[in-house]
Design a protein around this motif. Structure first.
Motif, PDB file in Angstrom:
ATOM      1  N   SER A 169      -4.005 124.129  10.382  1.00  0.00           N
ATOM      2  CA  SER A 169      -3.579 125.503  10.123  1.00  0.00           C
ATOM      3  C   SER A 169      -3.732 125.858   8.644  1.00  0.00           C
ATOM      4  O   SER A 169      -4.142 126.973   8.305  1.00  0.00           O
ATOM      5  CB  SER A 169      -2.122 125.683  10.552  1.00  0.00           C
ATOM      6  N   ALA A 170      -3.412 124.907   7.774  1.00  0.00           N
ATOM      7  CA  ALA A 170      -3.534 125.143   6.335  1.00  0.00           C
ATOM      8  C   ALA A 170      -4.995 125.352   5.934  1.00  0.00           C
ATOM      9  O   ALA A 170      -5.300 126.175   5.054  1.00  0.00           O
ATOM     10  CB  ALA A 170      -2.935 123.972   5.562  1.00  0.00           C
ATOM     11  N   LEU A 171      -5.903 124.632   6.573  1.00  0.00           N
ATOM     12  CA  LEU A 171      -7.329 124.784   6.276  1.00  0.00           C
ATOM     13  C   LEU A 171      -7.808 126.196   6.608  1.00  0.00           C
ATOM     14  O   LEU A 171      -8.666 126.759   5.910  1.00  0.00           O
ATOM     15  CB  LEU A 171      -8.139 123.759   7.070  1.00  0.00           C
ATOM     16  N   THR A 172      -7.238 126.774   7.664  1.00  0.00           N
ATOM     17  CA  THR A 172      -7.582 128.153   8.025  1.00  0.00           C
ATOM     18  C   THR A 172      -6.918 129.143   7.075  1.00  0.00           C
ATOM     19  O   THR A 172      -7.546 130.090   6.601  1.00  0.00           O
ATOM     20  CB  THR A 172      -7.144 128.452   9.471  1.00  0.00           C
ATOM     21  N   ALA A 173      -5.637 128.918   6.771  1.00  0.00           N
ATOM     22  CA  ALA A 173      -4.873 129.858   5.947  1.00  0.00           C
ATOM     23  C   ALA A 173      -5.415 129.964   4.524  1.00  0.00           C
ATOM     24  O   ALA A 173      -5.414 131.045   3.928  1.00  0.00           O
ATOM     25  CB  ALA A 173      -3.404 129.444   5.921  1.00  0.00           C
ATOM     26  N   ILE A 174      -5.893 128.862   3.963  1.00  0.00           N
ATOM     27  CA  ILE A 174      -6.324 128.862   2.563  1.00  0.00           C
ATOM     28  C   ILE A 174      -7.587 129.695   2.365  1.00  0.00           C
ATOM     29  O   ILE A 174      -7.873 130.156   1.241  1.00  0.00           O
ATOM     30  CB  ILE A 174      -6.555 127.413   2.066  1.00  0.00           C
ATOM     31  N   GLN A 175      -8.325 129.955   3.427  1.00  0.00           N
ATOM     32  CA  GLN A 175      -9.564 130.721   3.308  1.00  0.00           C
ATOM     33  C   GLN A 175      -9.321 132.158   2.861  1.00  0.00           C
ATOM     34  O   GLN A 175     -10.236 132.823   2.358  1.00  0.00           O
ATOM     35  CB  GLN A 175     -10.315 130.702   4.639  1.00  0.00           C
ATOM     36  N   SER A 176      -8.097 132.637   3.026  1.00  0.00           N
ATOM     37  CA  SER A 176      -7.767 133.990   2.573  1.00  0.00           C
ATOM     38  C   SER A 176      -7.793 134.104   1.052  1.00  0.00           C
ATOM     39  O   SER A 176      -7.805 135.220   0.514  1.00  0.00           O
ATOM     40  CB  SER A 176      -6.375 134.393   3.081  1.00  0.00           C
ATOM     41  N   PHE A 177      -7.807 132.975   0.353  1.00  0.00           N
ATOM     42  CA  PHE A 177      -7.740 132.980  -1.103  1.00  0.00           C
ATOM     43  C   PHE A 177      -9.030 132.476  -1.748  1.00  0.00           C
ATOM     44  O   PHE A 177      -9.062 132.240  -2.952  1.00  0.00           O
ATOM     45  CB  PHE A 177      -6.560 132.127  -1.564  1.00  0.00           C
ATOM     46  N   GLY A 178     -10.072 132.324  -0.950  1.00  0.00           N
ATOM     47  CA  GLY A 178     -11.351 131.885  -1.485  1.00  0.00           C
ATOM     48  C   GLY A 178     -11.856 130.637  -0.783  1.00  0.00           C
ATOM     49  O   GLY A 178     -11.227 130.124   0.150  1.00  0.00           O
TER      50      GLY A 178
ATOM     51  N   ALA B 122      -1.128 118.956 -18.942  1.00  0.00           N
ATOM     52  CA  ALA B 122      -0.642 120.317 -19.205  1.00  0.00           C
ATOM     53  C   ALA B 122      -1.172 121.335 -18.198  1.00  0.00           C
ATOM     54  O   ALA B 122      -2.268 121.181 -17.655  1.00  0.00           O
ATOM     55  CB  ALA B 122      -1.035 120.739 -20.614  1.00  0.00           C
ATOM     56  N   ASP B 123      -0.352 122.347 -17.963  1.00  0.00           N
ATOM     57  CA  ASP B 123      -0.761 123.557 -17.227  1.00  0.00           C
ATOM     58  C   ASP B 123      -1.326 123.269 -15.842  1.00  0.00           C
ATOM     59  O   ASP B 123      -2.404 123.737 -15.474  1.00  0.00           O
ATOM     60  CB  ASP B 123      -1.789 124.344 -18.046  1.00  0.00           C
ATOM     61  N   ILE B 124      -0.594 122.505 -15.056  1.00  0.00           N
ATOM     62  CA  ILE B 124      -1.013 122.264 -13.675  1.00  0.00           C
ATOM     63  C   ILE B 124      -0.705 123.494 -12.830  1.00  0.00           C
ATOM     64  O   ILE B 124       0.399 124.033 -12.875  1.00  0.00           O
ATOM     65  CB  ILE B 124      -0.295 121.025 -13.107  1.00  0.00           C
ATOM     66  N   VAL B 125      -1.673 123.923 -12.056  1.00  0.00           N
ATOM     67  CA  VAL B 125      -1.519 125.110 -11.209  1.00  0.00           C
ATOM     68  C   VAL B 125      -0.960 124.685  -9.856  1.00  0.00           C
ATOM     69  O   VAL B 125      -1.508 123.795  -9.196  1.00  0.00           O
ATOM     70  CB  VAL B 125      -2.865 125.840 -11.018  1.00  0.00           C
ATOM     71  N   LEU B 126       0.136 125.333  -9.446  1.00  0.00           N
ATOM     72  CA  LEU B 126       0.800 125.000  -8.183  1.00  0.00           C
ATOM     73  C   LEU B 126       1.056 126.263  -7.381  1.00  0.00           C
ATOM     74  O   LEU B 126       1.535 127.267  -7.909  1.00  0.00           O
ATOM     75  CB  LEU B 126       2.130 124.296  -8.464  1.00  0.00           C
ATOM     76  N   GLY B 127       0.732 126.212  -6.101  1.00  0.00           N
ATOM     77  CA  GLY B 127       1.018 127.320  -5.201  1.00  0.00           C
ATOM     78  C   GLY B 127       1.660 126.817  -3.927  1.00  0.00           C
ATOM     79  O   GLY B 127       1.662 125.619  -3.643  1.00  0.00           O
ATOM     80  N   TYR B 128       2.239 127.762  -3.156  1.00  0.00           N
ATOM     81  CA  TYR B 128       2.886 127.417  -1.893  1.00  0.00           C
ATOM     82  C   TYR B 128       2.204 128.188  -0.767  1.00  0.00           C
ATOM     83  O   TYR B 128       1.985 129.400  -0.881  1.00  0.00           O
ATOM     84  CB  TYR B 128       4.371 127.770  -1.929  1.00  0.00           C
ATOM     85  N   LEU B 129       1.900 127.489   0.311  1.00  0.00           N
ATOM     86  CA  LEU B 129       1.162 128.087   1.428  1.00  0.00           C
ATOM     87  C   LEU B 129       1.982 128.026   2.703  1.00  0.00           C
ATOM     88  O   LEU B 129       2.388 126.943   3.135  1.00  0.00           O
ATOM     89  CB  LEU B 129      -0.169 127.345   1.622  1.00  0.00           C
ATOM     90  N   ASP B 130       2.217 129.196   3.301  1.00  0.00           N
ATOM     91  CA  ASP B 130       2.903 129.263   4.595  1.00  0.00           C
ATOM     92  C   ASP B 130       1.855 129.310   5.704  1.00  0.00           C
ATOM     93  O   ASP B 130       0.904 130.098   5.634  1.00  0.00           O
ATOM     94  CB  ASP B 130       3.794 130.496   4.669  1.00  0.00           C
ATOM     95  N   ILE B 131       2.041 128.483   6.725  1.00  0.00           N
ATOM     96  CA  ILE B 131       1.037 128.381   7.788  1.00  0.00           C
ATOM     97  C   ILE B 131       1.562 128.882   9.128  1.00  0.00           C
ATOM     98  O   ILE B 131       0.902 128.706  10.153  1.00  0.00           O
ATOM     99  CB  ILE B 131       0.586 126.912   7.950  1.00  0.00           C
ATOM    100  N   THR B 132       2.732 129.504   9.131  1.00  0.00           N
ATOM    101  CA  THR B 132       3.416 129.859  10.377  1.00  0.00           C
ATOM    102  C   THR B 132       2.515 130.600  11.355  1.00  0.00           C
ATOM    103  O   THR B 132       2.405 130.236  12.532  1.00  0.00           O
ATOM    104  CB  THR B 132       4.659 130.723  10.079  1.00  0.00           C
ATOM    105  N   PHE B 133       1.847 131.642  10.886  1.00  0.00           N
ATOM    106  CA  PHE B 133       1.065 132.495  11.784  1.00  0.00           C
ATOM    107  C   PHE B 133      -0.368 132.000  11.966  1.00  0.00           C
ATOM    108  O   PHE B 133      -1.190 132.678  12.582  1.00  0.00           O
ATOM    109  CB  PHE B 133       1.081 133.932  11.271  1.00  0.00           C
ATOM    110  N   PHE B 134      -0.656 130.818  11.451  1.00  0.00           N
ATOM    111  CA  PHE B 134      -1.964 130.199  11.659  1.00  0.00           C
ATOM    112  C   PHE B 134      -1.872 129.000  12.595  1.00  0.00           C
ATOM    113  O   PHE B 134      -2.876 128.355  12.873  1.00  0.00           O
ATOM    114  CB  PHE B 134      -2.558 129.760  10.312  1.00  0.00           C
ATOM    115  N   ARG B 135      -0.659 128.703  13.061  1.00  0.00           N
ATOM    116  CA  ARG B 135      -0.459 127.582  13.978  1.00  0.00           C
ATOM    117  C   ARG B 135      -1.086 127.864  15.333  1.00  0.00           C
ATOM    118  O   ARG B 135      -1.070 129.010  15.813  1.00  0.00           O
ATOM    119  CB  ARG B 135       1.035 127.299  14.151  1.00  0.00           C
ATOM    120  N   ASP B 136      -1.625 126.826  15.970  1.00  0.00           N
ATOM    121  CA  ASP B 136      -2.266 127.039  17.273  1.00  0.00           C
ATOM    122  C   ASP B 136      -1.258 127.209  18.404  1.00  0.00           C
ATOM    123  O   ASP B 136      -1.628 127.556  19.523  1.00  0.00           O
ATOM    124  CB  ASP B 136      -3.236 125.903  17.605  1.00  0.00           C
ATOM    125  N   ASP B 137       0.034 126.973  18.107  1.00  0.00           N
ATOM    126  CA  ASP B 137       1.073 127.199  19.116  1.00  0.00           C
ATOM    127  C   ASP B 137       1.891 128.447  18.799  1.00  0.00           C
ATOM    128  O   ASP B 137       2.976 128.639  19.331  1.00  0.00           O
ATOM    129  CB  ASP B 137       1.999 125.988  19.228  1.00  0.00           C
TER     130      ASP B 137
END
Length: 220
Positions: free
Chosen positions: A157-166, A103-118
């Motif tokens: 990129s996702a590892l960098t982006a997720i830091q904005s949320f804790g 029950a009650d699985i927490v799901l979010g979506y993460l955009d990494i576009t502006f964290f890409r190294d290219d």
């Protein structure tokens, strides 16, 4: 390719044109033959890696592996990597909740576009997707979910982006397809559906029922 969606749209068009008698029957037959020929040619030029039945079996296996590690998911969060990882994340969430009664699985979506190294190295404008994370990941166990693990740069990129949320206590990676010989960075999945050996000019295409009208994985 969205073969089923195309065929459904074609059938509806044929029906409306036939009823209105505004389009010659022989022209409709030519169009129909052209669509079926194109579909056959595209399928012949690709190799089927996973059928719909095999995708379903793998999803159940991945769900069971997640339950074995995270039990009731009380301190675990699923994060689908935009854009293609969201389909897999949603499917797993539904499977865990409906089939395995978690029950009650927490799901979010993460955009990494502006964290890409290219990000500033490409001439083609990048199209951003939507990040939808309305919770804090501080001290939570986070599972990144994507359809294909290729070079590993999207996950970096996702590892960098997720830091904005804790600051998560732990981050794991789940992918449907692992292209194991294509890595640019030392990143490996914790959960994988299938390993695929593909050379650089080959592409792995994952189709989802919700988007392409079928479940399947192809090597193109």
């Amino acid at each position: 390719m969205r073969f089923n969606a195309i065929l459904r749209s074609f059938c509806l068009t044929v029906s409306s044109l036939t009823v209105s008698k505004s389009f010659p029957v022989h022209s409709l037959n030519i169009l129909k033959n052209h669509i079926f020929t194109s579909q056959t040619t595209l399928r012949m030029s690709s190799k089927v890696l996973l059928t719909s039945k095999e995708v379903n079996i793998i999803l159940h296996r991945l769900a069971c592996q997640l339950i074995e590690k995270h039990l009731d998911f009380s301190n675990t969060i699923l994060i689908g990597i935009q854009p293609r990882g969201t389909f897999l994340a949603e499917r797993l969430k539904n499977l865990l909740e409906k089939e395995y009664k978690v029950a009650d699985i927490v799901l979010g979506y993460l955009d990494i576009t502006f964290f890409r190294d290219d990000f500033r190295r490409t001439e083609k404008p990048l199209e951003a997707n939507k990040t939808n994370i309305d919770f804090i990941v501080e001290n939570k166990k986070v599972i990144f979910i994507d359809d294909v693990l290729y070079t590993g740069r999207s996950i970096r990129s996702a590892l960098t982006a997720i830091q904005s949320f804790g600051r998560p206590s732990e981050i794991e990676l789940l992918v449907l397809i692992d292209r194991r010989f294509s890595r640019h960075l030392p990143i490996q999945p914790d959960y994988r559906g299938r390993q695929v050996d593909a050379i650089n000019n080959e592409k792995v295409k994952v189709n989802w029922l919700e988007n392409e009208g079928e479940d399947g994985v192809y090597l193109i």
